[in-house]
Design an enzyme around this catalytic site. Structure first.
Site, short mmCIF file in Angstrom:
data_model
loop_
_atom_site.label_atom_id
_atom_site.label_comp_id
_atom_site.label_asym_id
_atom_site.label_seq_id
_atom_site.Cartn_x
_atom_site.Cartn_y
_atom_site.Cartn_z
N LYS A 102 0.87 -1.24 0.12
CA LYS A 102 -0.14 0.26 0.05
C LYS A 102 1.02 1.19 0.08
CE LYS A 102 -4.45 0.75 0.63
NZ LYS A 102 -5.46 -0.20 0.21
N GLY A 218 -21.08 6.73 2.90
CA GLY A 218 -20.21 7.06 2.01
C GLY A 218 -20.75 7.19 0.66
N GLY A 220 -18.87 8.12 -2.15
CA GLY A 220 -17.73 8.14 -3.05
C GLY A 220 -17.73 7.36 -4.17
N ASN A 221 -16.57 6.69 -4.70
CA ASN A 221 -16.48 5.72 -5.68
C ASN A 221 -17.29 4.53 -5.40
OD1 ASN A 221 -15.65 5.10 -8.45
ND2 ASN A 221 -14.54 3.68 -7.29
N ALA A 222 -17.02 4.00 -4.22
CA ALA A 222 -17.39 2.74 -3.56
C ALA A 222 -19.02 2.94 -3.38
CB ALA A 222 -16.52 2.26 -2.70
N GLY A 223 -19.41 3.67 -2.50
CA GLY A 223 -20.77 3.96 -1.90
C GLY A 223 -21.71 4.27 -3.00
N1 GLU Z 1 -7.15 0.53 -3.18
C1 GLU Z 1 -7.78 -1.06 -3.41
C2 GLU Z 1 -7.89 -1.77 -2.24
O1 GLU Z 1 -7.85 -1.35 -1.19
C3 GLU Z 1 -7.65 -1.69 -4.72
C4 GLU Z 1 -6.30 -1.90 -4.75
C5 GLU Z 1 -5.80 -2.46 -6.11
O2 GLU Z 1 -6.63 -2.44 -7.16
O3 GLU Z 1 -4.59 -2.92 -6.29
O4 GLU Z 1 -8.40 -2.82 -2.15
#
Ligand code: GLU
Length: 431
Positions: A102, A218, A220-223
């Protein structure tokens, strides 16, 4: 409690459930590498700004490190380490041949102009590339909180300028024009939806989608995508929130396009109806909505609560007020370990992040495969494959849960991910 401590306690729980030795715990309790750098870039006024940037590479026994990069003022090393560790487990839970990593840059991107954001994105990726961190067979980033396909494009372009050849697979979550995959932008939500649907079918075989009321924290993208997908499948999305507040839709079903309109016109969902504490009652009654606080949304009597914002939103102080019997974690780490225990003791089912939001990294993996083979898959193919991956992971997880006398889904997911990583480490002779 700090997020990494929280992670270690969850890891310990899983180690204890399967009776592993301490060496197993130790193998996963520290990342393999930590890259830390002060990133300098030019502001529009010509001055220099310096922010802290990180990339944590947690475990690569199953394949190259994979995981997003977030731009957020709270993205410190403790948080990034936690998220990198969760990525290793997440990739293993959905059985992708990938490890976990990350990235984080401690900055508020909302304070930057577009060109400042570009210079920062390029500077971060240049620093990491020059330090040998990133690479298509080594470490493949993607979007996370407050980063998006445009940021991925700048980063990929910077990388290609440094190495001198095209390498779209070095980063995923790109726009389609630059080698992104169809279905990637809504993959996190789609994957979470596949799991939720499966879970509800198994738990409530006599009910149909219209019998479930869902609140989404939320937008944003996910919500936002989740609300769309659930609505189209016939579920009742009754309330949604963003960082400024929530709206509840009277008549028990939100019209999703209207929510997008509110957000766009008012800057936030609440902002469309209220200016500070002064709210336009008439407008709310014409639109058939009520504004609520974020806490009120979390505490609503709904069938499913979807957490799609930041970490730690359900904690010791509010866990006993949650009324939804099912909570889906689309965000990473939205429930603290203390809250986990409270919810568990109240028989509330948590569908944990490392399963529920694994759709994003799964389609990232598909993107990487397409980039490396030069292929382009149809959207339908992507979604069929995603469904299969998610269903298999859920089946494997339930099997673990059965095996270990009804351990929670989170502990079962940790066990599943851990077992897969440890067995790869063993085969490599690293354990
Ligand atoms: N940021 C996203 C996660 O936390 C996607 C990670 C990715 O696609 O590599 O799963």
């Amino acid at each position: 409690m700090k997020p990494f401590e929280n992670f270690l306690l969850n890891l310990r729980k899983a180690v204890n459930v399967i009776g592993l030795k301490d060496s197993a715990f130790e193998a996963l309790s520290e990342p393999e590498n930590i890259f830390e750098s002060e990133i300098s870039f030019k502001k529009d006024d010509g001055s220099d700004m310096t922010v802290s940037g990180y990339r944590v590479q947690h475990n690569s026994a199953r394949g190259p490190y994979k995981g997003g990069i977030r731009f957020h003022p709270d993205a410190d090393i403790d948080e990034v380490k936690t998220l990198a560790s969760l990525m290793s487990l997440k990739c293993a839970v959905v059985n992708l041949p990938l490890g976990g990593g990350k990235g984080g840059v401690q900055v508020n991107p909302k304070d930057l102009s577009e060109s400042e954001l570009e210079r920062l994105s390029r500077a971060y990726f240049r620093a990491g590339t020059e330090a040998g961190v990133f690479g298509v067979k080594k470490d493949i980033p993607a979007p996370d909180v407050y980063t998006n396909p445009q940021v991925m494009s700048w980063m990929m372009d910077e990388y290609e300028q440094i190495v001198g050849y095209k390498e779209p697979g070095v980063i995923t979550g790109k726009p389609l024009e630059l080698g992104g995959s169809l279905g990637r932008n809504y993959a996190t939500s789609q994957g979470g939806f596949f799991i939720l649907e499966e879970y509800l079918k198994q738990q409530y075989p006599d009910k149909s989608p219209k019998d479930f009321r869902i609140a989404v924290q939320g937008f944003g993208n996910a919500g936002a995508y989740f609300a769309d997908i659930a609505d189209r499948a016939g579920y009742k999305v009754v309330a949604v929130s963003d960082s400024k507040g929530a709206v509840f839709c009277e008549g028990d079903q939100c019209e999703i396009p209207k929510l997008h309109k509110y957000k766009k016109e008012g800057g936030s969902l609440r902002g469309n109806f209220c200016d500070g504490d002064a709210c336009d009652i008439e407008k709310m009654s014409t639109e058939k909505v009520k504004v609520m606080t974020n806490d009120e949304l979390l505490e609503m009597e709904v069938d499913v609560l979807v957490l799609a914002a930041l970490d730690g939103v359900i904690h010791q102080e509010n866990a006993d007020k949650i009324k939804a019997p099912v909570v889906l974690e689309l965000a990473n780490g939205p429930i603290t370990i203390e809250a986990d225990e409270i919810l568990e003791s109240r028989d509330i089912t948590i569908i944990p992040d490392i399963l529920a939001n694994a759709g994003g990294v799964t389609v990232s993996y598909f993107e990487w495969v397409q980039n490396r083979s030069g292929d382009v898959w149809e959207e339908e193919v992507v979604n069929q494959k995603l469904k299969k991956v998610m269903h298999h992971a859920f089946r494997d997880l339930l099997q673990i849960q059965g095996q270990y006398n009804g351990a929670s889904l989170r502990t079962s997911a940790f066990v599943l991910g851990m077992q897969r990583i440890l067995s790869a480490m063993k085969l490599r002779g690293r354990l």
